[in-house]
Design an enzyme around this catalytic site. Structure first.
Site, PDB file in Angstrom:
ATOM      1  N   LYS A  91    -112.366  41.383  50.524  1.00  0.00           N
ATOM      2  CA  LYS A  91    -112.596  42.464  51.490  1.00  0.00           C
ATOM      3  C   LYS A  91    -111.347  42.842  52.283  1.00  0.00           C
ATOM      4  O   LYS A  91    -111.188  43.994  52.672  1.00  0.00           O
ATOM      5  CB  LYS A  91    -113.706  42.064  52.472  1.00  0.00           C
ATOM      6  CG  LYS A  91    -115.112  42.183  51.904  1.00  0.00           C
ATOM      7  CD  LYS A  91    -116.146  41.924  52.990  1.00  0.00           C
ATOM      8  CE  LYS A  91    -117.552  41.991  52.450  1.00  0.00           C
ATOM      9  NZ  LYS A  91    -118.570  41.767  53.480  1.00  0.00           N
ATOM     10  N   ASP A 127    -120.412  47.656  56.366  1.00  0.00           N
ATOM     11  CA  ASP A 127    -121.036  46.537  57.089  1.00  0.00           C
ATOM     12  C   ASP A 127    -121.256  46.913  58.556  1.00  0.00           C
ATOM     13  O   ASP A 127    -122.307  46.617  59.134  1.00  0.00           O
ATOM     14  CB  ASP A 127    -120.149  45.287  57.025  1.00  0.00           C
ATOM     15  CG  ASP A 127    -120.276  44.541  55.704  1.00  0.00           C
ATOM     16  OD1 ASP A 127    -121.307  44.698  55.027  1.00  0.00           O
ATOM     17  OD2 ASP A 127    -119.342  43.795  55.357  1.00  0.00           O
TER      18      ASP A 127
HETATM   19  P1  NAP Z   1    -116.091  34.152  56.478  1.00  0.00           P
HETATM   20  O1  NAP Z   1    -115.139  35.273  56.676  1.00  0.00           O
HETATM   21  O2  NAP Z   1    -115.740  33.064  55.525  1.00  0.00           O
HETATM   22  O3  NAP Z   1    -116.353  33.506  57.950  1.00  0.00           O
HETATM   23  C1  NAP Z   1    -117.163  32.363  58.093  1.00  0.00           C
HETATM   24  C2  NAP Z   1    -117.406  32.084  59.575  1.00  0.00           C
HETATM   25  O4  NAP Z   1    -118.322  30.979  59.664  1.00  0.00           O
HETATM   26  C3  NAP Z   1    -116.153  31.670  60.355  1.00  0.00           C
HETATM   27  O5  NAP Z   1    -116.286  32.097  61.674  1.00  0.00           O
HETATM   28  C4  NAP Z   1    -116.216  30.137  60.249  1.00  0.00           C
HETATM   29  O6  NAP Z   1    -115.520  29.502  61.299  1.00  0.00           O
HETATM   30  C5  NAP Z   1    -117.700  29.910  60.419  1.00  0.00           C
HETATM   31  N1  NAP Z   1    -118.166  28.638  59.872  1.00  0.00           N
HETATM   32  C6  NAP Z   1    -118.379  28.340  58.564  1.00  0.00           C
HETATM   33  N2  NAP Z   1    -118.847  27.075  58.440  1.00  0.00           N
HETATM   34  C7  NAP Z   1    -118.911  26.567  59.708  1.00  0.00           C
HETATM   35  C8  NAP Z   1    -119.319  25.308  60.239  1.00  0.00           C
HETATM   36  N3  NAP Z   1    -119.745  24.321  59.447  1.00  0.00           N
HETATM   37  N4  NAP Z   1    -119.293  25.137  61.585  1.00  0.00           N
HETATM   38  C9  NAP Z   1    -118.877  26.143  62.389  1.00  0.00           C
HETATM   39  N5  NAP Z   1    -118.457  27.364  61.939  1.00  0.00           N
HETATM   40  C10 NAP Z   1    -118.488  27.565  60.616  1.00  0.00           C
HETATM   41  O7  NAP Z   1    -117.522  34.679  56.004  1.00  0.00           O
HETATM   42  P2  NAP Z   1    -118.195  36.092  56.369  1.00  0.00           P
HETATM   43  O8  NAP Z   1    -117.842  37.077  55.333  1.00  0.00           O
HETATM   44  O9  NAP Z   1    -117.903  36.388  57.799  1.00  0.00           O
HETATM   45  O10 NAP Z   1    -119.763  35.729  56.146  1.00  0.00           O
HETATM   46  C11 NAP Z   1    -120.442  34.892  57.052  1.00  0.00           C
HETATM   47  C12 NAP Z   1    -121.945  34.967  56.816  1.00  0.00           C
HETATM   48  O11 NAP Z   1    -122.403  36.282  57.045  1.00  0.00           O
HETATM   49  C13 NAP Z   1    -122.360  34.617  55.388  1.00  0.00           C
HETATM   50  O12 NAP Z   1    -123.553  33.859  55.456  1.00  0.00           O
HETATM   51  C14 NAP Z   1    -122.632  35.964  54.754  1.00  0.00           C
HETATM   52  O13 NAP Z   1    -123.608  35.880  53.715  1.00  0.00           O
HETATM   53  C15 NAP Z   1    -123.189  36.718  55.945  1.00  0.00           C
HETATM   54  N6  NAP Z   1    -123.044  38.173  55.825  1.00  0.00           N
HETATM   55  C16 NAP Z   1    -124.184  38.909  55.834  1.00  0.00           C
HETATM   56  C17 NAP Z   1    -124.111  40.289  55.739  1.00  0.00           C
HETATM   57  C18 NAP Z   1    -125.377  41.090  55.763  1.00  0.00           C
HETATM   58  O14 NAP Z   1    -125.358  42.263  55.368  1.00  0.00           O
HETATM   59  N7  NAP Z   1    -126.492  40.518  56.217  1.00  0.00           N
HETATM   60  C19 NAP Z   1    -122.860  40.936  55.633  1.00  0.00           C
HETATM   61  C20 NAP Z   1    -121.706  40.147  55.639  1.00  0.00           C
HETATM   62  C21 NAP Z   1    -121.816  38.762  55.730  1.00  0.00           C
HETATM   63  P3  NAP Z   1    -113.933  29.191  61.169  1.00  0.00           P
HETATM   64  O15 NAP Z   1    -113.245  30.457  61.592  1.00  0.00           O
HETATM   65  O16 NAP Z   1    -113.708  28.056  62.071  1.00  0.00           O
HETATM   66  O17 NAP Z   1    -113.676  28.850  59.718  1.00  0.00           O
END
Ligand code: NAP
Length: 315
Positions: A91, A127
């Site tokens: 992305k 998004d």
């Molecule tokens: P990303 O860029 O990889 O970011 C992940 C986030 O989660 C970061 O803030 C990370 O913290 C945190 N995190 C992960 N594991 C953790 C843990 N064990 N303890 C504390 N913090 C943790 O991923 P993303 O693209 O933002 O996606 C995140 C979620 O949103 C996913 O579940 C995805 O499926 C969902 N999502 C949904 C939609 C929708 O349309 N509903 C759209 C986009 C994303 P750090 O910065 O410390 O690593």
């Protein structure tokens, strides 16, 4: 636009729509670039929508390794694809491969939808718009309100920008890696003028309880609680939630998450991640086809797609 039906709806069993592609030389192609890509729900949602409207389009998954992204993007124009969705891990890196990006996508720093117009590729971020549409479904107007966002990854960037551009009064980002939360708070504050601060993850059960409790909206954007780790939950104490508060979890498998169940038990209103997933997909559908998206058919495809047990990292 060729309106010849390209997808024949062949059966509907136990709520699962099964579509049979009827591909011809006139069929228009869209798809999704990601790595891995096996777990995506977007083909089910979009192919159901094309079938519902009788559009001669097919949506395909493309497993694109990071080192192949530039070639794959060049292939959108070379192969005359209508466009694609872009998901993890591309992305942010995809921006440099495009001819132009919208102002919102530039502010967010991420593109999840590409449109090919006569070989010229434009990047969008649906998004952010999808998140705001989902808030409309919940009858929540961000103007003048206070928000807490858990996380500072790609999804948090879109949510932060969306709220920042919607006259929200204050945003507090709480993230495991504090530096990312600080960077995001500074970016959103600088771009939108909204008061934005960063709080360490460890404060969630301490000083941040009152901040969360006073928030009008709490948005969980981390991947915590996503299948197969559905028993996990961000450490927000139950008494940080309250009646009159909207709590949103972007995780859509499972829906609802343990986080949302905790918030409901404390009296908060909640919304699961399927609503945003639906609306970001609908916005992409409309960019590609110029037709209003058949929302109920798309939501039904999302909510009935057989994902449990095989989804570990849905983008
Ligand atoms: P990303 O860029 O990889 O970011 C992940 C986030 O989660 C970061 O803030 C990370 O913290 C945190 N995190 C992960 N594991 C953790 C843990 N064990 N303890 C504390 N913090 C943790 O991923 P993303 O693209 O933002 O996606 C995140 C979620 O949103 C996913 O579940 C995805 O499926 C969902 N999502 C949904 C939609 C929708 O349309 N509903 C759209 C986009 C994303 P750090 O910065 O410390 O690593």
């Amino acid at each position: 636009m060729d309106n010849r039906a390209g997808l024949e709806l062949v059966t509907q069993t136990e709520g699962n729509t099964v579509v049979k592609p009827d591909i011809t030389g006139r069929t228009r192609l869209v798809g999704i670039f990601g790595h891995p890509i096996t777990h995506t729900l977007s083909p089910a949602m979009h192919n159901a929508a094309f079938a519902a409207l009788g559009l001669d389009f097919v949506y395909l998954p493309f497993d694109v390794r990071p080192e192949a992204l530039a070639d794959a993007v060049a292939g959108i124009a070379a192969l005359s694809l209508v466009g694609v969705n872009v998901t993890v891990p591309h992305k942010e890196t995809v921006l440099s491969c495009l001819d132009t990006v919208t102002e919102a996508a530039g502010l967010i720093g991420a593109v999840n939808t590409i449109v090919n117009r006569d070989g010229r590729l434009t990047g969008y971020n649906t998004d952010a718009a999808g998140f705001l549409k989902a808030l409309e479904d919940a009858a929540f107007d961000p103007a003048g309100k206070e928000a807490v966002i858990l996380g500072a990854g790609g999804a948090a960037k879109a949510v932060g920008a969306a709220l920042g551009m919607s006259s929200i009064r204050r945003i507090t980002f709480i993230n495991r890696t504090l530096g990312r939360a600080k960077e995001l708070a500074a970016k959103v504050g600088g771009a939108t003028g909204v008061s934005s601060t960063a709080v360490p993850w460890e404060e969630m059960e301490k000083s941040a309880v009152s901040v969360i409790r006073s928030a009008d909206i709490v948005v969980q954007t981390t991947s915590i609680g996503m299948h197969p780790r559905a028993s996990e939950c961000p450490p927000v104490p139950a008494d940080a939630f309250r009646q009159g508060q909207l709590v949103v979890d972007l995780v859509y498998n499972p829906a609802p998450t343990l986080f949302l169940k905790t918030a409901v038990a404390a009296g908060a209103r909640t919304q699961d991640g399927v609503r945003m997933l639906l609306h970001q997909g609908a916005a992409a559908f409309e960019l590609w086809t110029g037709r209003p998206a058949p929302l109920s058919m798309m939501e039904s495809a999302l909510r009935t797609a057989p994902v449990a047990g095989r989804v570990s990292d849905i983008p």
